[in-house]
Design a protein around this motif. Structure first.
Motif, PDB file in Angstrom:
ATOM      1  N   THR A   5     -15.455  -6.162  -9.185  1.00 59.22           N
ATOM      2  CA  THR A   5     -16.390  -6.081  -8.067  1.00 59.22           C
ATOM      3  C   THR A   5     -15.689  -5.438  -6.878  1.00 59.22           C
ATOM      4  O   THR A   5     -14.538  -5.781  -6.585  1.00 59.22           O
ATOM      5  CB  THR A   5     -16.895  -7.480  -7.659  1.00 59.22           C
ATOM      6  OG1 THR A   5     -17.435  -8.115  -8.808  1.00 59.22           O
ATOM      7  CG2 THR A   5     -17.972  -7.381  -6.583  1.00 59.22           C
ATOM      8  N   VAL A   6     -16.375  -4.499  -6.255  1.00 59.54           N
ATOM      9  CA  VAL A   6     -15.886  -3.946  -4.988  1.00 59.54           C
ATOM     10  C   VAL A   6     -16.777  -4.528  -3.900  1.00 59.54           C
ATOM     11  O   VAL A   6     -18.004  -4.407  -3.974  1.00 59.54           O
ATOM     12  CB  VAL A   6     -15.964  -2.402  -4.961  1.00 59.54           C
ATOM     13  CG1 VAL A   6     -15.415  -1.865  -3.636  1.00 59.54           C
ATOM     14  CG2 VAL A   6     -15.205  -1.801  -6.135  1.00 59.54           C
ATOM     15  N   ASP A  47      -7.079  -6.673  -4.654  1.00 59.20           N
ATOM     16  CA  ASP A  47      -6.480  -5.694  -3.739  1.00 59.20           C
ATOM     17  C   ASP A  47      -7.412  -5.543  -2.542  1.00 59.20           C
ATOM     18  O   ASP A  47      -8.578  -5.972  -2.583  1.00 59.20           O
ATOM     19  CB  ASP A  47      -6.312  -4.352  -4.472  1.00 59.20           C
ATOM     20  CG  ASP A  47      -5.284  -3.450  -3.802  1.00 59.20           C
ATOM     21  OD1 ASP A  47      -4.638  -3.886  -2.835  1.00 59.20           O
ATOM     22  OD2 ASP A  47      -5.150  -2.288  -4.253  1.00 59.20           O
ATOM     23  N   TYR A  48      -6.896  -4.918  -1.484  1.00 59.62           N
ATOM     24  CA  TYR A  48      -7.729  -4.747  -0.291  1.00 59.62           C
ATOM     25  C   TYR A  48      -7.249  -3.562   0.519  1.00 59.62           C
ATOM     26  O   TYR A  48      -6.105  -3.092   0.358  1.00 59.62           O
ATOM     27  CB  TYR A  48      -7.659  -6.017   0.582  1.00 59.62           C
ATOM     28  CG  TYR A  48      -6.284  -6.237   1.175  1.00 59.62           C
ATOM     29  CD1 TYR A  48      -5.946  -5.681   2.409  1.00 59.62           C
ATOM     30  CD2 TYR A  48      -5.309  -6.955   0.492  1.00 59.62           C
ATOM     31  CE1 TYR A  48      -4.674  -5.842   2.939  1.00 59.62           C
ATOM     32  CE2 TYR A  48      -4.045  -7.122   1.013  1.00 59.62           C
ATOM     33  CZ  TYR A  48      -3.731  -6.561   2.243  1.00 59.62           C
ATOM     34  OH  TYR A  48      -2.467  -6.701   2.753  1.00 59.62           O
ATOM     35  N   TYR A  49      -8.101  -3.072   1.375  1.00 61.00           N
ATOM     36  CA  TYR A  49      -7.724  -2.077   2.381  1.00 61.00           C
ATOM     37  C   TYR A  49      -8.562  -2.372   3.618  1.00 61.00           C
ATOM     38  O   TYR A  49      -9.774  -2.592   3.504  1.00 61.00           O
ATOM     39  CB  TYR A  49      -8.011  -0.654   1.871  1.00 61.00           C
ATOM     40  CG  TYR A  49      -7.604   0.423   2.854  1.00 61.00           C
ATOM     41  CD1 TYR A  49      -6.270   0.787   2.999  1.00 61.00           C
ATOM     42  CD2 TYR A  49      -8.554   1.070   3.646  1.00 61.00           C
ATOM     43  CE1 TYR A  49      -5.886   1.766   3.912  1.00 61.00           C
ATOM     44  CE2 TYR A  49      -8.177   2.057   4.555  1.00 61.00           C
ATOM     45  CZ  TYR A  49      -6.845   2.397   4.677  1.00 61.00           C
ATOM     46  OH  TYR A  49      -6.470   3.365   5.581  1.00 61.00           O
ATOM     47  N   ILE A  97     -12.254  -3.793   2.802  1.00 58.01           N
ATOM     48  CA  ILE A  97     -12.586  -3.241   1.486  1.00 58.01           C
ATOM     49  C   ILE A  97     -11.777  -4.045   0.467  1.00 58.01           C
ATOM     50  O   ILE A  97     -10.548  -4.058   0.529  1.00 58.01           O
ATOM     51  CB  ILE A  97     -12.235  -1.737   1.430  1.00 58.01           C
ATOM     52  CG1 ILE A  97     -12.969  -1.000   2.559  1.00 58.01           C
ATOM     53  CG2 ILE A  97     -12.561  -1.146   0.049  1.00 58.01           C
ATOM     54  CD1 ILE A  97     -12.463   0.423   2.800  1.00 58.01           C
ATOM     55  N   MET A  98     -12.458  -4.749  -0.427  1.00 49.79           N
ATOM     56  CA  MET A  98     -11.753  -5.680  -1.325  1.00 49.79           C
ATOM     57  C   MET A  98     -12.197  -5.481  -2.776  1.00 49.79           C
ATOM     58  O   MET A  98     -13.355  -5.142  -3.027  1.00 49.79           O
ATOM     59  CB  MET A  98     -12.069  -7.129  -0.909  1.00 49.79           C
ATOM     60  CG  MET A  98     -11.659  -7.444   0.520  1.00 49.79           C
ATOM     61  SD  MET A  98     -12.218  -9.077   1.077  1.00 49.79           S
ATOM     62  CE  MET A  98     -13.949  -8.779   1.337  1.00 49.79           C
ATOM     63  N   THR A  99     -11.280  -5.723  -3.701  1.00 56.99           N
ATOM     64  CA  THR A  99     -11.646  -5.748  -5.125  1.00 56.99           C
ATOM     65  C   THR A  99     -11.326  -7.123  -5.692  1.00 56.99           C
ATOM     66  O   THR A  99     -10.395  -7.794  -5.235  1.00 56.99           O
ATOM     67  CB  THR A  99     -10.863  -4.694  -5.928  1.00 56.99           C
ATOM     68  OG1 THR A  99      -9.474  -4.862  -5.648  1.00 56.99           O
ATOM     69  CG2 THR A  99     -11.292  -3.287  -5.573  1.00 56.99           C
ATOM     70  N   GLY A 151      -8.662  -2.601 -11.233  1.00 54.41           N
ATOM     71  CA  GLY A 151      -9.049  -3.428 -10.093  1.00 54.41           C
ATOM     72  C   GLY A 151      -8.238  -3.174  -8.832  1.00 54.41           C
ATOM     73  O   GLY A 151      -8.508  -3.764  -7.793  1.00 54.41           O
ATOM     74  N   MET A 152      -7.228  -2.316  -8.918  1.00 59.10           N
ATOM     75  CA  MET A 152      -6.446  -1.998  -7.721  1.00 59.10           C
ATOM     76  C   MET A 152      -7.044  -0.780  -7.025  1.00 59.10           C
ATOM     77  O   MET A 152      -7.652   0.078  -7.668  1.00 59.10           O
ATOM     78  CB  MET A 152      -4.979  -1.719  -8.091  1.00 59.10           C
ATOM     79  CG  MET A 152      -4.301  -2.862  -8.825  1.00 59.10           C
ATOM     80  SD  MET A 152      -4.350  -4.421  -7.916  1.00 59.10           S
ATOM     81  CE  MET A 152      -3.018  -4.159  -6.751  1.00 59.10           C
ATOM     82  N   LEU A 153      -6.861  -0.718  -5.700  1.00 63.49           N
ATOM     83  CA  LEU A 153      -7.394   0.404  -4.929  1.00 63.49           C
ATOM     84  C   LEU A 153      -6.303   1.445  -4.730  1.00 63.49           C
ATOM     85  O   LEU A 153      -5.378   1.233  -3.941  1.00 63.49           O
ATOM     86  CB  LEU A 153      -7.893  -0.090  -3.563  1.00 63.49           C
ATOM     87  CG  LEU A 153      -9.160  -0.947  -3.570  1.00 63.49           C
ATOM     88  CD1 LEU A 153      -9.326  -1.664  -2.235  1.00 63.49           C
ATOM     89  CD2 LEU A 153     -10.382  -0.073  -3.876  1.00 63.49           C
TER      90      LEU A 153
END
Ligand code: F6R
Ligand code: MG
Ligand code: MG
Length: 383
Positions: A4-5, A43-45, A56-58, A300-302
């Motif tokens: 999921t994003v 992960d996130y940004y 922004i998260m996964t 799943g990583m950005l």
């Protein structure tokens, strides 16, 4: 093994009016998300567009997940503490409630989320805006997914030739309708050209019902029947192999369109595509900005981002947007710079009318039409 994003955003304070969410706030959010890596998110940004912070998260927990929404809420709460310490402008403005109750929807923050099985290669584009509202995406999403003059893939990619399905929300009537293009493109336009009422929420690929795009529309004008202001929106779009190419996703912004939300959330202005560095709207509190961050989702990583609108290819779009801004600004408080009454964030008109109550004089010799008594011609039935 679906990924999921989730992009969850809020304005919790601006450095000098409504212009910028400062680094201090982004750092606090990053620290909160960093602690949740592996436990809640993968992960996130963290970025910003004007006075809005975008997380922004996964993760693997699906849409509307309480842990993920709670995490975002906590990040915004911590950022609000700093915003209050620094006496930033509008500190905490988008946290409409004092406590979190399971989901950020209806509580102030905006959110766009999609769940999918990661493809062999999964390019996505995350858009973040300031000084506009979710209807800003009506026009570009139409171009991306329904206009072959924008998206060559609609003609040349066999996975796209059967078209896309648009989920359109009636934000006043609180209902939704699905429309399929190309067959229903005119009915789609009949709705989404009306920013007062209709916003595109999601787009699906018809061939297999795969999610293609999603927009944050939570706070659009009304929560519980009350106008609570604009929601500077975010959107996620999947790209390539069966979806529009990245360049087709970005192309609608090469010719800027007018969107609602400039100064005091009450004016029309152009939507200017910019790189992250230039997402700092100051002229007349604008004009509205949009950034586009390209990621590759990898297990799943950005991976990224690639700051897509920073490209020189959009210099001319920016110039055009500024020309459009000048043209609109000339109109001052007159329409069409000023929004129609139903779309203004706030207005003094009822107070002005109250003050003038005793000074209005009936027009003589004209038939009185009761308020609401005017109807418009309709043109028969849709076949
Ligand atoms: C906020 C916005 C700004 C403000 C304006 C007035 O979303 O777009 O243009 O509306 O700066 O703000 P106040 O009324 O707080 O002085
Ligand atoms: Mg603000
Ligand atoms: Mg904002």
């Amino acid at each position: 093994n679906k990924i999921t994003v989730s992009v969850i955003k809020a304005d919790v304070g601006g450095l000098c009016g409504h212009t910028l969410a400062p680094d201090e706030l982004l750092e606090v959010c990053e620290a909160v998300l960093e602690e949740a890596v592996d436990e809640v998110i993968l992960d996130y940004y963290v970025t910003r567009c004007g006075d809005d912070i975008d997380l922004i998260m996964t993760h693997k927990l699906g849409c509307d997940n309480e842990k993920v929404h709670g995490l975002a809420w906590r990040a915004f709460e911590e950022a609000t503490k700093v915003a209050k310490e620094l006496k930033l402008y509008g500190a905490g403005q988008d946290l409409l409630s004092d406590s979190f109750s399971g989901n950020v929807r209806g509580m102030g923050p905006g959110c766009a989320e999609m769940e999918f099985v990661e493809r062999k290669s999964e390019p996505i584009v995350v858009f973040c805006c300031d000084k506009t509202d979710p209807t800003a995406f009506n026009y570009p999403l139409y171009k991306m997914f329904a206009d072959p003059f924008n998206t060559a893939g609609l003609v040349f990619d066999p996975s796209m030739i059967s078209g896309f399905k648009f989920e359109v929300h009636d934000v006043v009537g609180h209902k939704k309708v699905f429309l399929e293009t190309p067959e229903e493109v005119y009915m789609l336009l009949a709705l989404i050209g009306d920013y007062e009422k209709y916003a595109i929420k999601r787009v699906y690929r018809r061939k297999d019902n795969e999610i293609a795009a999603v927009v944050s529309t939570e706070k659009l004008n009304y929560i519980a029947g009350e106008y609570v202001g604009k929601d500077d929106p975010v959107a996620i779009v999947r790209a390539q192999s069966g979806f529009p190419a990245v360049g087709e996703v970005l192309e609608p912004f090469a010719n800027p369109h007018f969107v609602p939300g400039w100064m005091r959330g009450s004016h029309w202005g152009p939507l200017m595509p910019v790189g992250e560095e230039d997402a700092t709207p100051t002229r007349f509190d604008g004009p509205a900005r949009i950034i586009a961050l390209g990621f590759q989702v990898c297990d799943g990583m950005l991976i990224g981002p690639n700051d897509l609108f920073a490209d020189k290819g959009f210099d001319k779009a920016r110039e055009k947007a500024l020309e459009m801004a000048d043209i609109m600004r000339r109109m001052g408080p007159f329409q069409p710079h000023r929004l129609p009454a139903t779309m203004m964030e706030y207005t003094t008109v009822p107070k002005v009318l109250k003050a003038l109550e005793d000074r209005f004089i009936p027009l003589e010799g004209l038939e009185l039409i009761e308020e609401g008594g005017i109807t418009r011609k309709d043109r028969g039935d849709v076949e």
